[in-house]
Structures are given as C-alpha cells and as structure tokens.
Write an enzyme that holds these catalytic residues in place. Structure first.
Site, PDB file in Angstrom:
ATOM      1  CG  ASP A 174      -4.274  -3.791  -5.739  1.00 41.27           C
ATOM      2  OD1 ASP A 174      -5.370  -3.368  -5.315  1.00 41.27           O
ATOM      3  OD2 ASP A 174      -3.195  -3.631  -5.127  1.00 41.27           O
TER       4      ASP A 174
ATOM      5  CG  HIS B  53     -49.343  18.663  -8.726  1.00 42.16           C
ATOM      6  ND1 HIS B  53     -48.838  19.891  -9.089  1.00 42.16           N
ATOM      7  CD2 HIS B  53     -48.279  17.825  -8.652  1.00 42.16           C
ATOM      8  CE1 HIS B  53     -47.512  19.792  -9.214  1.00 42.16           C
ATOM      9  NE2 HIS B  53     -47.152  18.553  -8.963  1.00 42.16           N
TER      10      HIS B  53
ATOM     11  CD  GLU C 198      -8.635   2.631  -1.795  1.00 43.37           C
ATOM     12  OE1 GLU C 198      -7.680   3.094  -1.128  1.00 43.37           O
ATOM     13  OE2 GLU C 198      -8.662   2.628  -3.037  1.00 43.37           O
ATOM     14  CG  HIS C 199      -7.585  -1.568  -0.418  1.00 44.28           C
ATOM     15  ND1 HIS C 199      -6.957  -0.365  -0.648  1.00 44.28           N
ATOM     16  CD2 HIS C 199      -7.976  -2.024  -1.633  1.00 44.28           C
ATOM     17  CE1 HIS C 199      -6.960  -0.114  -1.951  1.00 44.28           C
ATOM     18  NE2 HIS C 199      -7.572  -1.104  -2.572  1.00 44.28           N
TER      19      HIS C 199
ATOM     20  CD  GLN D  98      -2.886   0.802   0.006  1.00 46.18           C
ATOM     21  OE1 GLN D  98      -3.408  -0.279  -0.202  1.00 46.18           O
ATOM     22  NE2 GLN D  98      -3.035   1.826  -0.809  1.00 46.18           N
TER      23      GLN D  98
ATOM     24  CG  HIS E 233      -0.425   2.480  -4.481  1.00 41.87           C
ATOM     25  ND1 HIS E 233      -0.611   2.404  -5.821  1.00 41.87           N
ATOM     26  CD2 HIS E 233      -0.974   1.361  -3.960  1.00 41.87           C
ATOM     27  CE1 HIS E 233      -1.247   1.270  -6.114  1.00 41.87           C
ATOM     28  NE2 HIS E 233      -1.477   0.616  -5.009  1.00 41.87           N
TER      29      HIS E 233
END
Lengths: 430, 430
Positions: free
Chosen positions: B361, B420, B327-328, B259, B262
C-alpha cells in the site's frame, strides 16, 4: 459541399472548434432502450434473447438454435471462393505476425534491500466479440478482433453476429474459423451484449466484450461496463489526410471517399497548405463519386461532415491535428516521417503516398479497430494487451520487511490506518 | 460473525455464488444526481462548481480560490514533520523505480515484401487525478496515481481534492508536490469530475481522469467516459488471504483487519485448508479488534462482508480464487510461488508471510490502485501505459502496395466497399 476552413481567416478558431464538437451521432432514447433490454435478458435469459431476436432481426430461434453449428460453419466456408479464402488467410497471417510483436513481457527483480517485485501477464479467461450484421458485417473486423485475443492466449473467444431475417455472411463465419473463434451465436444488439455480460443458460458469460456496433450496442456496452470489461465505445469512422503539394489529388480523393463510403456519418478531412491541391481534390471527389456504387452514402458523408482545412504551414498545424486526434491519419508529404514524429494524438498513421488506409483496413498487419471521435487523445487501437491483464507481484523476507517497516508504519499512522501499521509491526517481534 | 463456507458441505456452490454476487454498494439515485451535476457544470462552469462546493463541502470559494496556490503548498509542506516527508520520499522513490520498468517500447520493422510497420507510444497530454477528501484522503494514493503519469511523460497532471469545510491534508499537498503534480484544485465530487472532463474558465479540460472516489464520483466518471478516458470504476477494497498450516494466525488476522478498517463495505476473506487455523484466525481477529482505533468500521466490515472459506485442497481451490478475482491476494503457504503461478485473476499478489499488503500500500513499489469487485478478471492495476497511448504505423512503397493489392481489393470487394478497393488500384496505374 464539405466545410472549408482557412487558418488565415478570422473565424478560423471558432469554425475549427465547431468542427471538433460537431456530434455525428445522436443517442437520446437509445440508452433507456438498451437498459430495458439488458434488464430483460438478466431476468429471462434465453427467452428474452430469442424474443428480441425475433423482434429486431425478424428471426425466430429456439435456445438450441442460438449457436451456429460446426456444420453451418463448414458449409459457409465451402460457399466461399478459394481466392477469397486465400485473401483472408493472407490477412490473417499478416495480422497475426504484427500482433505477436505486441506480447508483453513479465518482469521480476530483487532490489538492494532484498525486496522482490514485478508483474505477470495473463490472458482474460473469456472474451465476447461483437460483429455487426447487415451492411456493416465485415470479415476483416472478425480477424482484427479475434486474432489479438488468440495471440494473447484467451482460451474462449465467443462471437455474436446478428443475422437479420436469417441472412448469414459466409465470409464472416470463415473469418471466425480462421481466426480461432470458439463459439458463434447468431444474435446481436443490446440483447447480445447483455447475454455475453450476464450469461444465459445457453451462453456462458464472458469477462470482456469488444467490437463495434450501432448506438444500441454502444449504449449496452457502456451499461455493462464494470460487470465486464469493454473496449472503447466506437463512433463513426474518420480519416484525416495531411498533404502538401507533392501529393496526388486523385489518390487523396479516393482515400477520402473510401472513408466516406462506410457510413453517412463517417468523416473525411483534408488538411493542406496548398490551396490548388485542395481545389483539385474537391474536383476529384466529385468526379470519382459519379462511378461509386455507394455514392449515396459517401456523398452524404462528404457533404455533411467532410472538411477541407487550409493552413499556412503544416508543421504549425500540428496542434490542430492533435486536437482532432483522428482515428486514421494519412500523411502524404515529402517527408511523412518528420511530421509523424511530431504528432501526439492519432489512432493509426499511414505514411506516404503508397499507403492508403484501405491497406491497413485489411492486410497491412496493424489493427483496424481504432479510437474514434477524438478518443485517440487518451486511448489506443485494439491490441494484444487488451486481452490480457497484469498482476503485480511483491515479496519481502524478514530483513526486507524490517527495512521498509519504518516508512510504511509512519505513513499508515499519518493516514489514520493503525491496523495497516500493526500488520507490519506484528511481524517484527518488537 | 463472518460468513463461513466449507467445500465439503452440499450448499457450498450456492453459498460461494452468493458471496460473489453480494453487492457491497448501492447506487440507485446516485447516477441521476451525478448526471444533473455534470449538466450544470457544463452549462455554468466555475459558477456551478463553486455552488456545489459550497453545498456539499461547506466551503465558499470564488473561481480565483479554486486553485491551491504555491504558497499554500509550501506552507503545507512546512507543516509536515521531516520524518513523514522522508517516509513519503522513500515511497516516492520506490514507486518511481518500479514504474520506470513499465515504460513500453516503440517498435518498427520492415518485412520481406517491404512493408514497414510498428507503433509509437506517446503520453496523454493532460490527466486529472481525483483524490477523495475527508477520511479517505490518502497521500499514498496521490503518489500511486501521479507517479506513473509523470513516468509516462504526461506534461500536465491536475489534481482535484475536496477540502470539506476548508480542512486540507498537508501531507496530501506534500505528496502532490513530491510526485510532480502541476495544478491542484480544492474541489471534489461529481462537480470536480465534470470540471476536469469539460473544463471551466479556470480549469482547462484533461483527456483522462483517474483515481478513486465515492459513489457519486464513480457515477460521474462512468458518465464522462468517452468525452475523456477513465481508469476503472473503483469499488470497496478487498483482500483474500490463502493460508495453509504453516501460516501465523495472528499475522493473518492483522491483515484481514487492515483491509477491514478501510471502510465498512471493505471485504476480507480467508481461504484455508486448515480448520484449526481458521478458528485461530477468527479468535485473533476478535482479540485484535479490541485495541483498534477504527474497531467500529473494521468490525462492521468483518461482520457484514468477512468470510472464511474452508477447502479440502488449496490447489483444487484455485478456480474459486479465479472466480473471486481478488483485488489483493496474500499467499501464506509453504510454497507461495507455486500457487501464485497457477492463479489467473488477481490484481496484486503478496508472496509469503513477510509481505503484508500494507507494505504494498505504501512502499513496496507496485501500484496500490488495483481492480476491485472482481474486475481483476479483465483489468489490471494502474500502470504507466494507462497514461500513454499507442499509435500504429504503416508504410508501403509502390512494390509493397502492389504485393498486397490483390488480397486487399478482393476483401474490399467482398465487403461491398468499392471505394476502398479503388483507393488501392488507383495507385497501381493499372
């Protein structure tokens, strides 16, 4: 008079493009004001919220008085007529029944090499529901926003609704109770959006904010997007009626005016292949306007934004419909299903002469919160999944990992992410 | 050193809240710059796009050269090794198989009083896919964004990918071809987002823009939201590993570093009930960093944003996980399914010791485009429905309309919307 377009005229494409790009709402300074309000609420919490409520709503509150009490809700319900409460309950039940069909399914399966994969849906933990005040304070909108949230299983649904000068709408509170809303606060505007997004001492923050509002509310929602989720940015409402010679011009006129009475910037468009029908509809609109309580608003909307589009062939006009991407689409033709099936972009379709949009606004079952301003090109009406989110799931055992390892490590290597590759190979005891 | 938190210490709640609110990205001036770029592209079209591409990417283009030609794509594919192309095809096939399971169903049914209702899903007509350039130009992201669009049935998928100083990534073009991308343009930044949203002479506009990008791309996407749909605003990537004493510290360290490599603002967090494991993981991270090509980036991420959270009880820590909304989420415990089922907020869950995130991934099947920065509280990873929209359908005949009329007209009357009500009663011949 509304704009008149005819696809046999040379200027048609130009006029149609102008119709598409006509801005029905300005919002220059609005964004800056909304940003300032949000910053103040983040900094000062309840104090800022009460100050803005005093300034914009003419209502002096203490933090303790922000929340509408149970006793007030009970009193509001007692003030509603039994007939109205019954009508609200009819609407609630039909809306709930429709939305229960939307609950998404979880998925899990294991493939040939032993990789398990799938997903699980879960409800958002807390949702804020914005309900406009004043003339646009609609109990039906409370039902349409809160019911799908509760069907989704949201444990905490928080409603904010401004009460200018303290005027509450009892039916709005009754609708909140019926729909299962958990907390109600008498605040509105960008300050209410900020309070929901960031929380104050009195109001715990939510994870998503839905519901329509004025330009300040829309600007505030856009600003807090990311901190919380939001639904679409709602613009003025619109209807497109597609009709052939079989349609009743008086019914069409009534529907165009039902849209126009919402708001002077609402938009009603008729698209037809019958010039005679078009003329009759225009006459009927004028006639019906005369006896309409909201004639002033509806008349302005029809004059400023109304349009009558004459086309040679209805099926040939479908690309125009997809470019308009109407929020509401009524199809009053001999075979409405046929045309309906050919259309890509529309928020909601009302099929046949006996399905006025107003039925869908209240008791049809489908949601009346729909994508405006051509956003039906890329978004949907409000639904149960808007109050849920999907977590993907993946599981490998040693053998499955070994089978996938070569492709994964080659791609990781190609992307220059060696640690990615190593996180796979370290498990293979190579 | 990463932040260390221990739920037995008095300052835990304060430190945890600080961890949650830590900004990992600044974007002060960015929004203004993005707004200016968008305005210029709207005004000057291709001319502005080529000027910005010259300025930011060091690449001089004519409008004719904006699009990557078929011959260039063929040449790029020929330049890739057969092994890599095969790995890409493995990924493509697994991703497609997973996403085919997500295709939503239409619905239609008629109730007891004869009201027909339901919905129909349709694909968005045109989608833009942003692919970052330079170090973050990932073929896997092309697959993850384009495949669900094509599974949804989007007829026109347009990819934009900047090629700084003309450097193209052949594998990115190969992935675009494999995934069925219809047009590729060598542009990026806010100018590419603007071109996709508003169109230029060369690039027809799309209805939705997806894909990750830098802060300028994110700001531009936020700006064009409404004109087009957008996916989430992507922030730096993050992983949370939950582990008990059964977990392998070297595997955890490898995943935390996968991770961290990145991006220096990526975030890797370990949450465990085993202080010994925590210490071993920290040691293993240091050891593995020594041999990592991207040690500089990964080391900075781990030092600045890494965290090790020690808790007394993993199940008791689930509210912390839901607040982090990672996220993960990797779960390496004796019974990962049990913990997984208790968690509300996570983009993707990786179950058990043999499911490193890196498998997901690339080749697991589920999408790797996932909600960052705590937005898993309210949003989902990318999926097929993100490329579709739902049109609601309603149909009444005369009898059904008569049955629903009383409730609808009462509610319309209560909301002050007489037109209406009239649109219903006019059809009843009363």
């Amino acid at each position: 008079m509304p704009i008149r377009l005819d696809d046999k005229e040379a200027c048609f494409e130009q006029d149609f493009a102008a119709l598409l790009s006509a801005k029905r709402e300005v919002s220059e300074e609005v964004d800056r004001v909304a940003a300032d309000i949000i910053a103040e609420v983040r900094a000062d919490g309840d104090k800022a919220v009460t100050a803005f409520t005093s300034r914009f709503d003419g209502l002096d509150l203490t933090p303790e008085r922000l929340r509408v009490s149970e006793a007030e809700i009970e009193a509001a319900i007692a003030a509603c007529s039994p007939e109205l409460l019954a009508a609200l309950e009819t609407a609630r039940e039909r809306i709930e029944t429709y939305h229960l069909r939307q609950k998404p399914a979880d998925s899990w399966s294991t493939d040939a090499i032993g990789v398990g994969s799938g997903w699980r849906w879960s409800a958002i933990e807390a949702v804020g529901l914005y309900v406009p005040g004043g003339t646009a304070s609609y109990p039906s909108s409370v039902l349409m926003n809160a019911i799908p949230a509760k069907v989704a299983g949201v444990p905490r649904v928080v409603m904010v609704a401004p009460t200018p000068r303290g005027e509450t709408n009892p039916l709005v509170l009754a609708a909140a109770r019926l729909a299962g809303v958990d907390e109600v606060y008498r605040i509105g505007g960008a300050q209410a959006v900020a309070a929901l997004a960031y929380g104050t001492k009195t109001i715990a923050p939510v994870a998503k904010i839905v519901g329509p509002g004025n330009a300040y509310v829309a600007a505030a929602k856009r600003r807090v997007f990311g901190q919380v989720g939001i639904d679409m940015i709602a613009g003025p409402s619109e209807v497109l009626v597609i009709a052939d010679s079989t349609a009743n011009p008086n019914w069409i006129a009534a529907d165009l005016l039902a849209q126009a009475e919402h708001d002077a910037s609402a938009q009603s468009i008729l698209l037809t292949d019958d010039a005679g029908l078009a003329a009759e509809v225009e006459k009927a609109v004028i006639a019906q306007l005369a006896t309409l309580p909201r004639a002033e608003i509806a008349g302005r909307s029809w004059k400023d934004f109304g349009a009558v589009i004459l086309v040679s062939d209805l099926e040939g006009a479908i690309p125009l419909v997809d470019r308009l991407a109407p929020e509401h689409l009524e199809i009053m033709t001999a075979d409405p299903e046929r045309l309906s099936g050919m259309i890509r972009n529309a928020g909601a379709i009302f099929l046949g002469g006996h399905t006025p949009e107003a039925i869908g606004d209240y008791v049809g079952g489908p949601n009346h919160v729909l994508p405006t301003a051509r956003s039906a090109r890329f978004s949907s009406g409000l639904g149960v999944v808007d109050f849920m989110k999907r977590t993907s799931l993946l599981k490998c055992g040693p053998d499955a990992l070994r089978a996938l390892a070569p492709a994964a490590t080659q791609l990781a290597e190609a992307e220059g992410l060696q640690a990615h590759g190593r996180s796979v190979t370290i498990r293979l005891n190579l």
